[in-house]
Design an enzyme around this catalytic site. Structure first.
Site, short mmCIF file in Angstrom:
data_model
loop_
_atom_site.label_atom_id
_atom_site.label_comp_id
_atom_site.label_asym_id
_atom_site.label_seq_id
_atom_site.Cartn_x
_atom_site.Cartn_y
_atom_site.Cartn_z
N ASP A 135 19.82 -52.04 81.03
CA ASP A 135 18.84 -52.99 81.79
C ASP A 135 19.40 -54.31 81.38
O ASP A 135 18.56 -54.93 80.40
CB ASP A 135 17.34 -52.61 81.55
CG ASP A 135 16.88 -51.41 81.91
OD1 ASP A 135 17.01 -51.13 83.32
OD2 ASP A 135 16.25 -50.66 81.09
N SER A 149 20.09 -42.42 83.58
CA SER A 149 18.68 -42.72 84.03
C SER A 149 17.97 -41.61 84.54
O SER A 149 18.64 -40.58 84.94
CB SER A 149 19.01 -43.56 85.41
OG SER A 149 17.75 -43.75 85.83
N VAL A 163 24.34 -45.80 77.60
CA VAL A 163 24.72 -44.31 77.45
C VAL A 163 25.18 -43.75 78.96
O VAL A 163 24.75 -44.05 79.72
CB VAL A 163 23.57 -43.58 77.06
CG1 VAL A 163 24.14 -42.13 76.72
CG2 VAL A 163 23.22 -44.15 75.61
N LEU A 218 10.65 -40.21 77.93
CA LEU A 218 11.72 -40.44 77.28
C LEU A 218 12.80 -39.53 77.63
O LEU A 218 12.77 -38.36 77.75
CB LEU A 218 11.57 -40.48 75.66
CG LEU A 218 10.30 -41.46 74.99
CD1 LEU A 218 10.30 -41.55 73.78
CD2 LEU A 218 10.53 -42.94 75.69
N GLN A 262 16.99 -57.46 82.18
CA GLN A 262 15.87 -57.51 81.11
C GLN A 262 16.20 -57.86 79.68
O GLN A 262 15.58 -58.66 79.25
CB GLN A 262 15.31 -56.20 81.12
CG GLN A 262 14.21 -55.87 79.98
CD GLN A 262 13.71 -54.44 79.91
OE1 GLN A 262 12.71 -54.10 80.83
NE2 GLN A 262 14.34 -53.72 78.99
N HIS A 286 16.58 -43.36 75.44
CA HIS A 286 15.51 -43.83 74.69
C HIS A 286 16.12 -43.45 73.15
O HIS A 286 16.03 -44.22 72.24
CB HIS A 286 14.42 -43.54 75.15
CG HIS A 286 13.91 -43.77 76.32
ND1 HIS A 286 13.86 -43.19 77.39
CD2 HIS A 286 13.34 -45.06 76.78
CE1 HIS A 286 13.57 -43.78 78.39
NE2 HIS A 286 13.07 -45.08 78.10
N GLY A 329 18.02 -51.48 75.51
CA GLY A 329 19.19 -50.82 75.91
C GLY A 329 20.29 -51.80 76.91
O GLY A 329 19.52 -52.72 77.61
#
Length: 337
Positions: free
Chosen positions: A200, A235, A226, A75, A203, A79, A197
């Protein structure tokens, strides 16, 4: 040194990567910091969750809400933002930590993915998470690698954009998330919300469609992407970039911003110009830059790009910088009412 000052392999990282506490500064919520209980079996986790629901009801909460944050561990601050929003919006906050083999195409990537449960637990606790489901491989998929025999397919939405570069990835995501939703579905009268988030974006779109198509009784809550102060999307891959690579990676944000400004002003969306901006960066190798329908991932037509947007759209970009694949996206506002 606080947990978010370190990245998944727990080595210090420089400012500007979007991974330090300085890049995602905030005050911890009141009462946060206790380590959440970790459960490794479905039965233990569901029993603990049911107990939390009963406690909330007894305390006078008629319909408690449960916020679930699915993760693969390792994380970082992105996250933490998911857990933070879940804490702000729900009575009970839980998370999962499971490295899902079904979404890895390269066995070496799966083998080398960081497993840092105790460090993850500290980050989750700092944000107010109460319970963690951390099953082993055979708890999640009994009989693996000969199981699961029945999986969930993401269909066409899972085969385009990132799906074209990572065949089968979104099928694996859908399968594991479906199982996690079942595991975290609380007893009545509680309701479930699941947090993902915007980073992605594909996704998120796929999972929203899965929820609708398979009638999962839950709410999906997106959490804004973020970024570092310079605009770089957070990332863990950013830590593999040199200072020059970090600077070059900012071209993704500039290209997306050019499209957002055009959409906001009702001007045509010049995809060729945005792509040229990325290609002009010597360290960047553009894979795709597309503007798609927010819910179907279908590319907008030339006519739609030339006119003020009637509906909210999504710009997505994927680029390789110094052999590191980076993705970013931005929501483009509708300008035609």
């Amino acid at each position: 040194m606080t947990p978010l000052d370190r990245v998944p392999d727990r080595t210090p990282v420089p400012a500007g990567t979007g991974l330090t506490l300085e890049d995602t500064a905030r005050q911890p919520p009141a009462g946060a910091g206790d380590l959440p209980a970790v459960h490794t079996t479905w039965a233990a986790f569901k029993a603990a969750l049911a107990d939390r629901v009963r406690t909330a009801v007894a305390a006078g909460v008629p319909e408690p809400t449960v916020g679930l944050v699915p993760t693969m561990g390792a994380l970082h601050g992105g996250h933490a933002a998911l857990v933070r929003q879940a804490r702000e919006e729900n009575d009970i906050v839980v998370a999962s930590v499971f490295v899902n083999p079904l979404q890895f195409g390269d066995p070496s990537d799966l083998e080398n993915y960081p497993r840092t449960l105790e460090a993850d637990r500290a980050i989750l606790g700092a944000e107010g998470c109460e319970l963690v489901l951390a099953p082993d491989l055979h708890q999640m998929y009994p009989g693996y690698p000969d199981a699961p025999m029945v999986t969930v397919t993401a269909g066409h939405m899972g085969k385009v954009l990132e799906g074209a570069a990572r065949p089968g990835h979104f099928d694996g995501v859908c399968t594991v998330v479906a199982k996690l939703w079942h595991a975290a579905m609380p007893p009545a009268p509680a309701r479930l919300r699941s947090y993902f988030g915007q980073k992605d974006a594909q996704q998120l779109a796929v999972l929203r469609r899965m929820r609708a198509d398979l009638d999962f009784d839950l709410e999906i809550r997106p959490v804004p992407l973020v970024r570092s102060p310079e605009g770089l999307a957070l990332s863990s891959r950013n830590t593999r970039l040199s200072p020059a690579g970090l600077e070059a990676a900012l071209v993704l944000h500039r290209a997306l911003e050019s499209l957002r400004r055009a959409a906001d002003a009702g001007r045509p969306l010049d995809l060729d110009a945005a792509r040229a901006l990325v290609r002009a960066e010597p360290l960047a190798d553009l894979d795709y830059l597309e503007v798609v329908d927010h819910s179907t991932l279908e590319p907008l037509s030339a006519e739609q790009l030339a006119a003020p947007l009637e509906h909210e759209a999504l710009a997505l970009v994927a680029t390789t910088v110094e052999s590191v694949r980076l993705i970013d996206n931005m929501i483009l506002p509708a300008t035609r009412q």
